[in-house]
Design an enzyme around this catalytic site. Structure first.
Site, PDB file in Angstrom:
ATOM      1  N   ARG A  35     -19.843  60.224  29.091  1.00 28.34           N
ATOM      2  CA  ARG A  35     -20.451  58.891  29.075  1.00 28.34           C
ATOM      3  C   ARG A  35     -20.936  58.439  30.439  1.00 28.34           C
ATOM      4  NH1 ARG A  35     -14.935  55.217  28.553  1.00 28.34           N
ATOM      5  NH2 ARG A  35     -14.102  55.851  30.566  1.00 28.34           N
ATOM      6  N   GLY A  40     -16.529  64.754  35.805  1.00 23.83           N
ATOM      7  CA  GLY A  40     -15.395  63.832  35.811  1.00 23.83           C
ATOM      8  C   GLY A  40     -15.055  63.228  37.163  1.00 23.83           C
ATOM      9  N   SER A 196       1.903  55.023  48.668  1.00 29.82           N
ATOM     10  CA  SER A 196       1.763  56.171  49.579  1.00 29.82           C
ATOM     11  C   SER A 196       1.826  57.499  48.839  1.00 29.82           C
ATOM     12  CB  SER A 196       2.838  56.119  50.656  1.00 29.82           C
ATOM     13  OG  SER A 196       4.079  56.524  50.117  1.00 29.82           O
ATOM     14  N   GLU A 218       5.001  50.986  50.992  1.00 29.79           N
ATOM     15  CA  GLU A 218       5.521  51.866  49.931  1.00 29.79           C
ATOM     16  C   GLU A 218       6.849  51.302  49.418  1.00 29.79           C
ATOM     17  OE1 GLU A 218       4.710  54.793  48.138  1.00 29.79           O
ATOM     18  OE2 GLU A 218       6.607  54.170  47.227  1.00 29.79           O
ATOM     19  N   ALA A 284      -3.424  51.609  45.620  1.00 24.67           N
ATOM     20  CA  ALA A 284      -3.258  53.035  45.254  1.00 24.67           C
ATOM     21  C   ALA A 284      -1.902  53.198  44.589  1.00 24.67           C
ATOM     22  CB  ALA A 284      -3.383  53.912  46.496  1.00 24.67           C
ATOM     23  N   VAL A 287      -2.511  55.813  38.397  1.00 20.70           N
ATOM     24  CA  VAL A 287      -3.613  55.722  37.441  1.00 20.70           C
ATOM     25  C   VAL A 287      -3.059  55.559  36.027  1.00 20.70           C
ATOM     26  CG1 VAL A 287      -5.180  57.142  38.837  1.00 20.70           C
ATOM     27  CG2 VAL A 287      -3.749  58.230  37.110  1.00 20.70           C
ATOM     28  N   ASP A 326      -5.446  64.645  32.598  1.00 22.15           N
ATOM     29  CA  ASP A 326      -4.767  63.385  32.936  1.00 22.15           C
ATOM     30  C   ASP A 326      -4.370  62.579  31.702  1.00 22.15           C
ATOM     31  OD1 ASP A 326      -5.121  64.017  35.576  1.00 22.15           O
ATOM     32  OD2 ASP A 326      -6.359  62.275  36.084  1.00 22.15           O
ATOM     33  N   HIS A 460      -0.220  89.313  61.132  1.00 19.46           N
ATOM     34  CA  HIS A 460       0.020  88.650  62.408  1.00 19.46           C
ATOM     35  C   HIS A 460      -1.276  88.605  63.207  1.00 19.46           C
ATOM     36  CE1 HIS A 460       2.077  87.433  66.071  1.00 19.46           C
ATOM     37  NE2 HIS A 460       1.335  88.332  66.717  1.00 19.46           N
TER      38      HIS A 460
HETATM   39  C1  LIG Z   1      -9.215  59.744  45.057  1.00 20.72           C
HETATM   40  C2  LIG Z   1      -8.679  60.891  44.248  1.00 20.72           C
HETATM   41  C3  LIG Z   1      -8.400  62.097  44.854  1.00 20.72           C
HETATM   42  C4  LIG Z   1      -7.909  63.162  44.108  1.00 20.72           C
HETATM   43  N1  LIG Z   1      -7.653  64.336  44.740  1.00 20.72           N
HETATM   44  C5  LIG Z   1      -7.165  65.371  44.025  1.00 20.72           C
HETATM   45  C6  LIG Z   1      -6.918  66.615  44.648  1.00 20.72           C
HETATM   46  O1  LIG Z   1      -7.129  66.795  45.843  1.00 20.72           O
HETATM   47  N2  LIG Z   1      -6.434  67.637  43.884  1.00 20.72           N
HETATM   48  C7  LIG Z   1      -6.186  67.477  42.541  1.00 20.72           C
HETATM   49  O2  LIG Z   1      -5.747  68.433  41.901  1.00 20.72           O
HETATM   50  N3  LIG Z   1      -6.414  66.300  41.936  1.00 20.72           N
HETATM   51  C8  LIG Z   1      -6.901  65.251  42.632  1.00 20.72           C
HETATM   52  N4  LIG Z   1      -7.167  64.078  41.993  1.00 20.72           N
HETATM   53  C9  LIG Z   1      -6.873  63.969  40.550  1.00 20.72           C
HETATM   54  C10 LIG Z   1      -7.993  64.597  39.705  1.00 20.72           C
HETATM   55  O3  LIG Z   1      -9.211  63.969  40.003  1.00 20.72           O
HETATM   56  C11 LIG Z   1      -7.658  64.456  38.230  1.00 20.72           C
HETATM   57  O4  LIG Z   1      -6.390  64.998  37.980  1.00 20.72           O
HETATM   58  C12 LIG Z   1      -8.688  65.174  37.369  1.00 20.72           C
HETATM   59  O5  LIG Z   1      -9.981  64.647  37.566  1.00 20.72           O
HETATM   60  C13 LIG Z   1      -8.304  65.068  35.892  1.00 20.72           C
HETATM   61  O6  LIG Z   1      -9.244  65.754  35.127  1.00 20.72           O
HETATM   62  P1  LIG Z   1      -9.521  65.369  33.608  1.00 20.72           P
HETATM   63  O7  LIG Z   1     -10.494  66.379  33.112  1.00 20.72           O
HETATM   64  O8  LIG Z   1      -8.256  65.183  32.903  1.00 20.72           O
HETATM   65  O9  LIG Z   1     -10.201  63.921  33.651  1.00 20.72           O
HETATM   66  P2  LIG Z   1     -11.384  63.251  34.493  1.00 20.72           P
HETATM   67  O10 LIG Z   1     -11.753  64.033  35.676  1.00 20.72           O
HETATM   68  O11 LIG Z   1     -10.956  61.840  34.687  1.00 20.72           O
HETATM   69  O12 LIG Z   1     -12.616  63.296  33.498  1.00 20.72           O
HETATM   70  C14 LIG Z   1     -12.634  62.573  32.299  1.00 20.72           C
HETATM   71  C15 LIG Z   1     -14.073  62.392  31.868  1.00 20.72           C
HETATM   72  O13 LIG Z   1     -14.087  61.853  30.550  1.00 20.72           O
HETATM   73  C16 LIG Z   1     -15.151  60.914  30.441  1.00 20.72           C
HETATM   74  N5  LIG Z   1     -14.836  60.024  29.321  1.00 20.72           N
HETATM   75  C17 LIG Z   1     -13.777  59.185  29.210  1.00 20.72           C
HETATM   76  N6  LIG Z   1     -13.802  58.576  28.002  1.00 20.72           N
HETATM   77  C18 LIG Z   1     -14.896  59.023  27.338  1.00 20.72           C
HETATM   78  C19 LIG Z   1     -15.443  58.760  26.058  1.00 20.72           C
HETATM   79  N7  LIG Z   1     -14.867  57.931  25.198  1.00 20.72           N
HETATM   80  N8  LIG Z   1     -16.578  59.405  25.717  1.00 20.72           N
HETATM   81  C20 LIG Z   1     -17.186  60.267  26.564  1.00 20.72           C
HETATM   82  N9  LIG Z   1     -16.702  60.544  27.794  1.00 20.72           N
HETATM   83  C21 LIG Z   1     -15.569  59.936  28.175  1.00 20.72           C
HETATM   84  C22 LIG Z   1     -15.159  60.250  31.808  1.00 20.72           C
HETATM   85  O14 LIG Z   1     -16.410  59.658  32.087  1.00 20.72           O
HETATM   86  C23 LIG Z   1     -14.852  61.431  32.740  1.00 20.72           C
HETATM   87  O15 LIG Z   1     -16.029  62.052  33.195  1.00 20.72           O
HETATM   88  C24 LIG Z   1      -7.683  63.003  42.716  1.00 20.72           C
HETATM   89  C25 LIG Z   1      -7.986  61.792  42.097  1.00 20.72           C
HETATM   90  C26 LIG Z   1      -8.485  60.752  42.843  1.00 20.72           C
HETATM   91  C27 LIG Z   1      -8.806  59.466  42.152  1.00 20.72           C
END
Ligand SMILES: Cc1cc2nc3c(=O)[nH]c(=O)nc-3n(C[C@H](O)[C@H](O)[C@H](O)COP(=O)(O)OP(=O)(O)OC[C@H]3O[C@@H](n4cnc5c(N)ncnc54)[C@H](O)[C@@H]3O)c2cc1C
Length: 481
Positions: A35, A40, A196, A218, A284, A287, A326, A460
């Site tokens: 969407r 993501g 944190s 924190e 922060a 989520v 997630d 090394h």
């Molecule tokens: C600032 C930040 C830094 C991060 N750094 C790291 C890191 O260094 N390493 C790490 O492993 N993780 C990191 N993460 C966490 C990581 O981004 C998430 O764990 C990961 O994106 C989860 O993937 P996902 O596929 O479950 O969901 P998402 O990446 O959240 O994707 C879900 C997708 O579903 C779409 N969607 C939702 N509902 C609908 C719907 N009804 N119809 C159609 N589309 C829809 C959304 O638009 C989105 O594109 C970080 C997160 C943040 C916020």
């Protein structure tokens, strides 16, 4: 008639897009509904753009210390925040385009819009409730649109969004979420970071290196509360040396907004309180999963404390509906989402020997300065489980490569089962540990013991030698300390 697929994936984040590609590789007819942005949160607003910002911070840090390396830099080095953000957003756009390319290459259909499950095997895609903004750019060509679609299997991979505390809701102007923190128009002079965990600490590290006066609040007794207490204490000392103020066992109880600042009342565990005024604040505090308005209730899909309940293969309680990433619970990490995606799809395809996701061996990395990385049990958790343990430690100060790099502030800690020699946990802080931790992850997956690690030859000079020395230390055989 509704267009039909073997598999429809809702959401194109690291969970969703990997599921779609693996399913296509296995010969399934696949569509992904998105969407807002291909790839993501991870590629657009999470893992990748933060690492791009932190890379700018690293370069600034190293350049500011040029003298330590015998180099004279003429003129001053200062951050150009617009250019730093532009670089980060450009990288996010590249990742996003890359997923579009992969879908095309693997013949995965993209359906643009908001998906809702109407019953097992059927979804309706409506108009997106989210504006399509940068880095997505225009909706990709050749996408399908609103309508009803059917599929033998539906994977929910809708991800998560920032959690807000009542009374301290982000407003996008004075109180930021990671969205605003990712693309500041200018640098604030002062910043209060509430929470944190990895996200809070990475932004604290970035903004401090940019010269911002940063305070982290924190509620728990250590920064990065999921990490081993000793590693966390080590990192805290380094953050404080860099000038980050850290208040532990403290919470933001109240916020008063000025025209261009926020004043937070901080309540501490000892009953005292103080007021801190900062130009901006980042919330922060974690989520929450995107479980609303996707038809879970109507389909009868079980949730628990805000997340979809799944088994080790991504199956929900409703046949034909699966969840990964997630939306299906922690750890909320991209590599966990990707792994769950592959496991789920291979199980759907009926492949033999598909192993359920083992959450005990998922590494965690925080890309602050110094970096922190870990896998397995912390010392406290191992003791809580009644394990009889041996603990090894090794300091980067005794590692030649770390000293040569000017990166001698770090350590490795390993935890073994005393009886069996099984590696239970590994914890690291310092330069490049987010790259090094994988050595211990492989070791744990192979059910390695201390003997195997001691028989392994490490190159090394590398910082990785600290990993072996930590193992040797656990058994009273350390060589370089
Ligand atoms: C600032 C930040 C830094 C991060 N750094 C790291 C890191 O260094 N390493 C790490 O492993 N993780 C990191 N993460 C966490 C990581 O981004 C998430 O764990 C990961 O994106 C989860 O993937 P996902 O596929 O479950 O969901 P998402 O990446 O959240 O994707 C879900 C997708 O579903 C779409 N969607 C939702 N509902 C609908 C719907 N009804 N119809 C159609 N589309 C829809 C959304 O638009 C989105 O594109 C970080 C997160 C943040 C916020």
């Amino acid at each position: 008639m509704a267009q039909s697929y073997d598999l429809i994936v809702i959401g194109s984040g690291p969970g969703g897009y990997i599921a779609a590609i693996r399913a296509a590789q296995l010969g399934m007819k696949v569509a992904v509904v998105e969407r807002e942005h291909l790839a993501g949160i991870c590629s657009n607003w999470g893992c990748i753009p933060t690492k791009a910002l932190l890379r700018s911070a690293d370069v600034l840090h190293t350049a500011s210390h040029a003298k330590d390396y015998g180099l004279t830099l003429e003129g001053t080095i200062k951050p150009d925040v617009k250019a730093i953000v532009a670089r980060s957003r450009g990288i996010a756009a590249r990742m996003n385009n890359g997923v579009g390319f992969l879908f095309k290459k693997n013949k995965v259909d993209i359906i643009w819009g908001e998906a809702k499950i109407t019953k097992p095997g059927e979804i309706v895609v409506g108009k997106s409730t989210k504006p399509v903004v940068e880095p997505q750019g225009p909706v990709p060509k050749n996408t399908l649109g609103e309508g009803t679609y059917t599929a033998k299997h539906i994977i929910v991979a809708t991800g998560a969004r920032p959690r807000a505390l009542p009374g301290i809701e982000p407003d996008g102007k004075l109180i930021w979420t990671y969205f605003e923190a990712m693309k500041p128009e200018e640098l604030p002079k002062s910043l209060l970071v509430m929470g944190s965990g990895a996200i809070g600490i990475e932004f604290a590290s970035f903004y401090r290196t940019m010269g911002v006066d940063v305070t982290v609040v924190e509620i728990m007794s250590q920064v990065m509360p999921v990490e081993d207490a000793e590693i966390s204490a080590f990192a805290k000392k380094q953050f404080e040396k860099q000038g980050i103020k850290i208040l532990l066992e403290a919470k933001v109880a109240k916020i008063e907004k000025g025209s261009n600042s926020v004043t937070a009342t901080i309540e501490k565990k000892d009953g005292s309180s103080e007021k801190i005024t900062a130009d901006r604040m980042i919330s922060a505090v974690g989520v929450q999963a995107n479980i609303e308005n996707i038809g879970l209730e109507a389909a009868g899909v079980k949730t628990d404390r805000g997340f979809i309940v799944i088994d080790g293969y991504g199956k929900t309680n409703v046949p034909g509906i699966y969840a990964i990433g997630d939306v299906a619970g922690g750890p909320l990490l991209a590599h966990k989402a990707e792994h769950e995606a592959v496991v789920c799809v291979e199980k759907i395809a009926g492949l033999p020997n598909v192993h359920a996701t083992d959450k005990s061996k998922i590494p965690g990395c925080t890309y602050c300065n110094p970096q922190v990385a870990s896998v397995g049990l912390t010392e406290a958790k191992a003791k809580e489980q009644g394990r009889d343990i041996r603990v090894g430690r090794f300091s980067f100060a005794a590692n030649g490569k770390a000293v040569a790099l000017g990166e001698d502030q770090g350590m490795v800690k390993t935890i073994f089962d005393k009886k069996t020699g099984e590696l239970l946990g590994a914890h690291m802080v310092g330069a490049e540990v987010t790259e090094l931790i994988q050595g211990f992850v492989v070791a744990m997956n192979l059910e390695t013991t201390e003997e195997d690690l001691m028989h392994t030859i490490f190159p090394h000079p590398t910082i990785s030698e600290s990993m072996k020395e930590s193992v040797l230390d656990a058994y009273g055989r350390v060589l370089n300390a």
